[in-house]
Design an enzyme around this catalytic site. Structure first.
Site, mmCIF file in Angstrom:
data_model
loop_
_atom_site.group_PDB
_atom_site.id
_atom_site.type_symbol
_atom_site.label_atom_id
_atom_site.label_comp_id
_atom_site.label_asym_id
_atom_site.label_seq_id
_atom_site.Cartn_x
_atom_site.Cartn_y
_atom_site.Cartn_z
ATOM 1 C CE1 TYR A 1 8.461 -22.728 4.656
ATOM 2 C CE2 TYR A 1 9.609 -20.728 3.972
ATOM 3 C CZ TYR A 1 8.866 -21.854 3.667
ATOM 4 O OH TYR A 1 8.536 -22.102 2.361
ATOM 5 C CG ASP B 1 2.865 -19.606 8.289
ATOM 6 O OD1 ASP B 1 3.008 -19.848 9.492
ATOM 7 O OD2 ASP B 1 2.700 -20.487 7.430
ATOM 8 C CG HIS C 1 2.005 1.494 -4.765
ATOM 9 N ND1 HIS C 1 0.915 1.168 -3.980
ATOM 10 C CD2 HIS C 1 1.570 2.460 -5.629
ATOM 11 C CE1 HIS C 1 -0.119 1.919 -4.335
ATOM 12 N NE2 HIS C 1 0.253 2.699 -5.336
ATOM 13 C CG HIS D 1 -4.184 4.230 -3.523
ATOM 14 N ND1 HIS D 1 -3.411 5.311 -3.151
ATOM 15 C CD2 HIS D 1 -3.579 3.716 -4.623
ATOM 16 C CE1 HIS D 1 -2.406 5.449 -3.991
ATOM 17 N NE2 HIS D 1 -2.472 4.485 -4.891
ATOM 18 C CG HIS E 1 -3.197 0.280 -7.954
ATOM 19 N ND1 HIS E 1 -2.258 0.817 -8.805
ATOM 20 C CD2 HIS E 1 -3.364 1.191 -6.965
ATOM 21 C CE1 HIS E 1 -1.886 2.008 -8.362
ATOM 22 N NE2 HIS E 1 -2.536 2.255 -7.240
#
Length: 223
Positions: free
Chosen positions: A213, A121, A96, A159, A98
């Site tokens: 890949y 991709d 998480h 957020h 910002h």
């Protein structure tokens, strides 16, 4: 992966957040889950990244949400991590942040369009953006499940960013790529309207990346 190895991986991921320019001060966290033991490890609340040590990471029981043998409090985002781990069985790493460019898209409530082959991709679709969601209870986790698509990341309106994957390293890569493509899409938007790739072209790039890949066999799936 045992808990000792997972502890090293989660510590590394948390230290990579500021190193990758994804956070300032304490504005983000990484966690990892060992599904065999049902234990997750997450950054402690309000602790500087550069002072973090392996033993500082907070161990939590996935089923009960109880902290296990830790002297520190877990991140305030623990409830969202728990909800996602409980409801996305293939996920064992969550990030998480910002980060600036991705959060700028979230600030205006816009998804990041699939206007680059790099987005096709890694994400296979636009990176969606939820409406504003408060942080009570499971609201954020529920919104992520409601508004996500096959991309392993989502913007939370007003957020920030959640990214996930089958490992902590995979989740970190997604978070880094989210910020990178958000920046490029932002620059493109300054020049004009970014043009989305046709769905059939998105599928071709996504399928090639998942199955052809790198050196790892099998699909790259964190959902």
């Amino acid at each position: 992966m045992d808990l000792s190895e997972l502890r090293r991986e989660v510590l590394w991921a948390n230290k990579m957040l500021p190193a990758s320019g994804l956070v300032t001060m304490h504005s983000g966290n990484a966690s990892g889950l060992d599904r065999a033991s049902g234990r997750l490890l997450i950054k402690p609340s309000g602790v500087d990244y550069d002072t973090l040590k392996p033993e500082d990471l907070v161990e939590v029981d996935l089923k009960t949400g109880e902290v296990v043998n830790s002297r520190l409090r877990p991140s305030v985002d623990l409830p969202h991590h728990l909800f996602l781990y409980r409801n996305m069985p293939g996920v064992c790493g969550i990030i998480h942040t910002h980060s600036n460019y991705a959060t700028a898209w979230a600030a205006v409530g816009r998804p990041i369009p699939v206007c680059l082959t790099a987005i096709a991709d890694q994400f296979g679709a636009e990176i969606p953006c939820t409406p504003y969601i408060d942080n009570e209870g499971d609201h954020i986790g529920q919104a992520i499940l409601k508004y996500r698509n096959r991309a392993p990341a989502i913007l939370l309106g007003h957020h920030g960013v959640f990214a996930w994957g089958p490992t902590v390293r995979d989740a970190l890569k997604v978070a880094v790529m989210t910020e990178d493509v958000a920046k490029t899409a932002h620059l493109a938007a300054m020049l004009g309207q970014p043009k989305e790739l046709p769905p059939e072209e998105v599928k071709k790039w996504y399928d090639r990346y998942r199955h052809g890949y790198g050196q790892v066999t099998g699909p790259r799936d964190g959902t």
